[in-house]
Scaffold this motif. Structure first.
Motif, PDB file in Angstrom:
ATOM      1  N   PHE A 148       0.843  -1.200   0.000  1.00 66.12           N
ATOM      2  CA  PHE A 148       0.000   0.000   0.000  1.00 66.12           C
ATOM      3  C   PHE A 148       0.874   1.244   0.000  1.00 66.12           C
ATOM      4  CE2 PHE A 148      -2.710   3.341   1.578  1.00 66.12           C
ATOM      5  CZ  PHE A 148      -3.979   3.024   1.108  1.00 66.12           C
ATOM      6  N   ALA A 149       1.908   1.275   0.836  1.00 62.11           N
ATOM      7  CA  ALA A 149       2.794   2.435   0.907  1.00 62.11           C
ATOM      8  C   ALA A 149       3.574   2.623  -0.390  1.00 62.11           C
ATOM      9  CB  ALA A 149       3.754   2.289   2.084  1.00 62.11           C
ATOM     10  N   LEU A 150       4.032   1.519  -0.978  1.00 66.36           N
ATOM     11  CA  LEU A 150       4.755   1.615  -2.247  1.00 66.36           C
ATOM     12  C   LEU A 150       3.861   2.190  -3.338  1.00 66.36           C
ATOM     13  CD1 LEU A 150       6.503  -1.886  -2.217  1.00 66.36           C
ATOM     14  CD2 LEU A 150       7.542   0.308  -1.608  1.00 66.36           C
ATOM     15  N   ALA A 151       2.627   1.701  -3.370  1.00 66.26           N
ATOM     16  CA  ALA A 151       1.676   2.163  -4.388  1.00 66.26           C
ATOM     17  C   ALA A 151       1.303   3.619  -4.172  1.00 66.26           C
ATOM     18  CB  ALA A 151       0.423   1.291  -4.347  1.00 66.26           C
ATOM     19  N   THR A 152       1.077   3.992  -2.929  1.00 64.17           N
ATOM     20  CA  THR A 152       0.680   5.362  -2.622  1.00 64.17           C
ATOM     21  C   THR A 152       1.755   6.351  -3.040  1.00 64.17           C
ATOM     22  OG1 THR A 152      -0.669   4.637  -0.748  1.00 64.17           O
ATOM     23  CG2 THR A 152       0.018   6.938  -0.769  1.00 64.17           C
ATOM     24  N   GLY A 153       2.996   6.070  -2.677  1.00 65.98           N
ATOM     25  CA  GLY A 153       4.066   7.002  -2.996  1.00 65.98           C
ATOM     26  C   GLY A 153       4.340   7.120  -4.478  1.00 65.98           C
ATOM     27  N   THR A 154       4.640   6.006  -5.121  1.00 64.64           N
ATOM     28  CA  THR A 154       5.034   6.035  -6.527  1.00 64.64           C
ATOM     29  C   THR A 154       3.833   6.295  -7.432  1.00 64.64           C
ATOM     30  OG1 THR A 154       6.789   4.457  -5.980  1.00 64.64           O
ATOM     31  CG2 THR A 154       6.264   4.756  -8.316  1.00 64.64           C
ATOM     32  N   SER A 216       3.443  -2.255 -27.153  1.00 69.37           N
ATOM     33  CA  SER A 216       2.383  -2.152 -28.165  1.00 69.37           C
ATOM     34  C   SER A 216       1.047  -1.727 -27.576  1.00 69.37           C
ATOM     35  CB  SER A 216       2.219  -3.494 -28.890  1.00 69.37           C
ATOM     36  OG  SER A 216       1.802  -4.509 -27.991  1.00 69.37           O
ATOM     37  N   SER A 217       0.974  -1.643 -26.247  1.00 71.82           N
ATOM     38  CA  SER A 217      -0.302  -1.337 -25.589  1.00 71.82           C
ATOM     39  C   SER A 217      -0.706   0.124 -25.692  1.00 71.82           C
ATOM     40  CB  SER A 217      -0.218  -1.723 -24.108  1.00 71.82           C
ATOM     41  OG  SER A 217       0.638  -0.823 -23.410  1.00 71.82           O
ATOM     42  N   GLY A 218       0.274   0.986 -25.903  1.00 71.60           N
ATOM     43  CA  GLY A 218      -0.021   2.413 -25.916  1.00 71.60           C
ATOM     44  C   GLY A 218      -0.048   3.035 -24.530  1.00 71.60           C
ATOM     45  N   ALA A 219       0.258   2.247 -23.507  1.00 72.81           N
ATOM     46  CA  ALA A 219       0.268   2.775 -22.135  1.00 72.81           C
ATOM     47  C   ALA A 219       1.396   3.782 -21.962  1.00 72.81           C
ATOM     48  CB  ALA A 219       0.430   1.628 -21.144  1.00 72.81           C
ATOM     49  N   GLN A 220       1.124   4.798 -21.137  1.00 69.10           N
ATOM     50  CA  GLN A 220       2.157   5.791 -20.840  1.00 69.10           C
ATOM     51  C   GLN A 220       3.168   5.272 -19.830  1.00 69.10           C
ATOM     52  OE1 GLN A 220      -1.029   8.501 -19.629  1.00 69.10           O
ATOM     53  NE2 GLN A 220      -0.136  10.067 -20.970  1.00 69.10           N
ATOM     54  N   VAL A 221       2.705   4.383 -18.938  1.00 69.42           N
ATOM     55  CA  VAL A 221       3.549   3.883 -17.856  1.00 69.42           C
ATOM     56  C   VAL A 221       3.635   2.362 -17.921  1.00 69.42           C
ATOM     57  CG1 VAL A 221       3.881   3.784 -15.358  1.00 69.42           C
ATOM     58  CG2 VAL A 221       2.823   5.805 -16.388  1.00 69.42           C
ATOM     59  N   VAL A 222       4.844   1.851 -17.858  1.00 68.53           N
ATOM     60  CA  VAL A 222       5.066   0.415 -17.732  1.00 68.53           C
ATOM     61  C   VAL A 222       5.532   0.176 -16.298  1.00 68.53           C
ATOM     62  CG1 VAL A 222       6.330  -1.606 -18.543  1.00 68.53           C
ATOM     63  CG2 VAL A 222       5.702   0.214 -20.153  1.00 68.53           C
ATOM     64  N   ALA A 251       7.896   2.527 -14.155  1.00 64.77           N
ATOM     65  CA  ALA A 251       7.682   2.656 -12.722  1.00 64.77           C
ATOM     66  C   ALA A 251       8.178   1.392 -12.040  1.00 64.77           C
ATOM     67  CB  ALA A 251       6.200   2.873 -12.412  1.00 64.77           C
ATOM     68  N   GLY A 252       9.161   1.544 -11.172  1.00 64.27           N
ATOM     69  CA  GLY A 252       9.614   0.427 -10.345  1.00 64.27           C
ATOM     70  C   GLY A 252       8.840   0.464  -9.047  1.00 64.27           C
ATOM     71  N   GLN A 269      18.841   5.622 -14.152  1.00 64.50           N
ATOM     72  CA  GLN A 269      18.696   7.057 -13.921  1.00 64.50           C
ATOM     73  C   GLN A 269      17.275   7.538 -14.200  1.00 64.50           C
ATOM     74  OE1 GLN A 269      20.700   9.675 -16.880  1.00 64.50           O
ATOM     75  NE2 GLN A 269      21.314   7.786 -17.924  1.00 64.50           N
ATOM     76  N   GLY A 270      16.796   8.410 -13.318  1.00 61.25           N
ATOM     77  CA  GLY A 270      15.466   8.980 -13.469  1.00 61.25           C
ATOM     78  C   GLY A 270      14.349   8.151 -12.889  1.00 61.25           C
ATOM     79  N   LEU A 271      14.638   6.902 -12.479  1.00 60.30           N
ATOM     80  CA  LEU A 271      13.614   6.026 -11.930  1.00 60.30           C
ATOM     81  C   LEU A 271      13.115   6.591 -10.601  1.00 60.30           C
ATOM     82  CD1 LEU A 271      12.269   3.200 -12.429  1.00 60.30           C
ATOM     83  CD2 LEU A 271      14.036   2.258 -10.919  1.00 60.30           C
ATOM     84  N   THR A 272      11.811   6.790 -10.504  1.00 58.72           N
ATOM     85  CA  THR A 272      11.190   7.279  -9.275  1.00 58.72           C
ATOM     86  C   THR A 272      10.633   6.086  -8.497  1.00 58.72           C
ATOM     87  OG1 THR A 272      10.613   9.394 -10.308  1.00 58.72           O
ATOM     88  CG2 THR A 272       9.391   8.780  -8.332  1.00 58.72           C
ATOM     89  N   TYR A 273      10.886   6.063  -7.200  1.00 56.91           N
ATOM     90  CA  TYR A 273      10.452   4.914  -6.398  1.00 56.91           C
ATOM     91  C   TYR A 273      10.200   5.360  -4.963  1.00 56.91           C
ATOM     92  CZ  TYR A 273      15.288   4.722  -4.634  1.00 56.91           C
ATOM     93  OH  TYR A 273      16.498   5.030  -4.054  1.00 56.91           O
ATOM     94  N   THR A 274       9.559   4.476  -4.207  1.00 59.16           N
ATOM     95  CA  THR A 274       9.248   4.736  -2.804  1.00 59.16           C
ATOM     96  C   THR A 274      10.057   3.798  -1.928  1.00 59.16           C
ATOM     97  OG1 THR A 274       7.001   5.403  -3.389  1.00 59.16           O
ATOM     98  CG2 THR A 274       7.400   4.833  -1.091  1.00 59.16           C
ATOM     99  N   THR A 275      10.608   4.329  -0.846  1.00 58.17           N
ATOM    100  CA  THR A 275      11.446   3.526   0.038  1.00 58.17           C
ATOM    101  C   THR A 275      11.212   3.909   1.495  1.00 58.17           C
ATOM    102  OG1 THR A 275      13.732   2.813   0.502  1.00 58.17           O
ATOM    103  CG2 THR A 275      13.411   5.121  -0.126  1.00 58.17           C
ATOM    104  N   GLY A 276      11.537   2.992   2.388  1.00 57.19           N
ATOM    105  CA  GLY A 276      11.405   3.272   3.809  1.00 57.19           C
ATOM    106  C   GLY A 276      12.675   3.810   4.439  1.00 57.19           C
TER     107      GLY A 276
END
Length: 401
Positions: A148-154, A216-222, A251-252, A269-276
């Protein structure tokens, strides 16, 4: 026949202090169950055991006149091994507390055994919110982070930057499912969409078909809802396939310091992530990290740091109450705040969730880095009440029963 599948370390420094009246056996025994050889061995593994060892050493090696013993073992990423080992530790070794850095399925099994046998358990490496929801236990604590915390942050950070269409590449087991579900909920609540989801087997080596579907999905975020070498291997292959160069954002959903080391800044580089936890956040985190690196060879992950903090808080509970009775120590741990380099004003709720600040971080570019360990920067703090699932949404029987 012993079921110990890895190294067993024992720290027992006796003193002349009078023996505690209400501590069972001749020692306070802690069992650390970790992955020493598999996909989680870098982010947990022997580094987690070292975190526990350092906590015991800093405590003086004894509590209320009783020596502190640490047993550690490799559970081989197998739920049956984890379960059998937990039972042996309790029944034959007299272990008082089990702390783990395992996958979520094994962590749930260990927590259920702790409930059955009235033994305190601490989940310090697994992520599933089931540990504090349907599978919650009066003797179970979930310490470092959760899905939940990982999902909320990132999820919040990326969707609020205007990237609303997501494609998930998910590890096909309890942790991956939980992380995907929690992140998808955040995305949808903010007005985003989940275009599609594909699931890969544990310890996969070839992610090409999944990555091609995402492209091929056209999604903005993988979004990669996986961890350990599953994550680093997938991200390396995504780089080879030119996912970012093609205009998609990666998104990691669970990123460890060891993953960044493995990937290198050119890829990560540039990867945004949530950590404790991040080692270079302040003077206290740096002081612990430098001591840890002297012995381990690299800076600590949030699991390594969390093991130290959790073991220390447990030992303080035994010391303050003069007992290793699970209910007594658990009550003390919940009533007293956690203030150390890992958490400020942290506290353990009735559902077992340890509430503490999380951090939104970003991997630095090679040009930004000033050394081999200078790999990330903290973008903002995420307060505990924002990061973690509110009790109003809990399905834990200890809260709503």
């Amino acid at each position: 026949m012993k079921l110990l599948t890895g190294v067993t370390a024992t720290i027992a420094l006796s003193t002349g202090i009078a023996m505690a009246q209400d501590v069972s056996g001749d020692a306070v025994k802690i069992g650390a169950m970790v992955d020493m050889t598999g996909v989680y061995s870098a982010n947990g593994g022997m580094g987690a055991v070292l975190g526990a060892e350092m906590a015991i050493e800093d405590f003086g090696g004894e509590v209320n006149g009783k020596p502190i013993e640490l047993l550690s073992a490799n559970y081989q990423n197998r739920v049956d091994v984890a379960s059998n080992l937990a039972r042996e530790w309790v029944d034959q070794e007299g272990v008082d507390m089990i702390i783990e850095s395992t996958d979520s399925a094994a962590a749930i099994a260990i927590q259920n055994i702790g409930k059955e046998k009235d033994i305190l358990t601490v989940a310090a490496g697994s992520a599933s919110t089931a540990l504090t929801n349907n599978e919650c236990s009066p003797t179970g604590i979930h310490y470092v982070y959760d899905t939940f915390a990982l999902a909320t942050g990132t999820g919040n950070a990326i969707v609020k930057n205007g990237l609303t269409d997501w494609f998930f590449i998910t590890a096909d087991y309890a942790f991956g499912h939980s992380l995907e579900e929690n992140t998808a909920t955040v995305v949808k609540e903010l007005g985003g969409n989940v275009i599609n989801t594909v699931r890969h087997p544990f310890k996969a080596t070839d992610y090409s078909s999944f990555i091609l579907q995402a492209q091929s999905s056209g999604a903005q975020v993988v979004a990669f809802a996986n961890a350990g070498t599953d994550f680093s291997t997938a991200l390396k292959q995504a780089s080879e396939f030119g996912v970012v160069q093609g205009g998609q954002t990666i998104a990691g959903m669970l990123v460890f310091l060891t993953d960044i080391y493995a990937l290198g800044l050119d890829v990560a580089q540039g990867l945004t992530y949530t950590t404790g936890f991040y080692w270079d956040y302040n003077d206290e985190t740096r002081a612990f990290a430098e001591r840890f690196k002297e012995r381990h060879g690299s800076m600590p992950t949030m699991i390594h740091a969390g093991f130290y903090s959790a073991v220390t808080h447990y030992l303080k509970g035994v010391e303050a109450t003069g007992s290793d009775d699970p209910a007594t120590v658990r009550a003390w741990m919940g009533e007293n705040p956690i203030n150390d380099f890992f958490a400020k004003d942290g506290y353990i709720r009735e559902d077992g969730r340890m509430m503490h600040t999380m951090y939104l971080a970003q991997v630095k570019s090679p040009e930004e880095s000033e050394g081999e360990d200078d790999v990330a920067k903290v973008l903002r703090e995420i307060p505990a009440e924002e990061a973690y699932m509110p009790l109003a949404k809990s399905t834990c029987s200890l809260v709503n029963g």
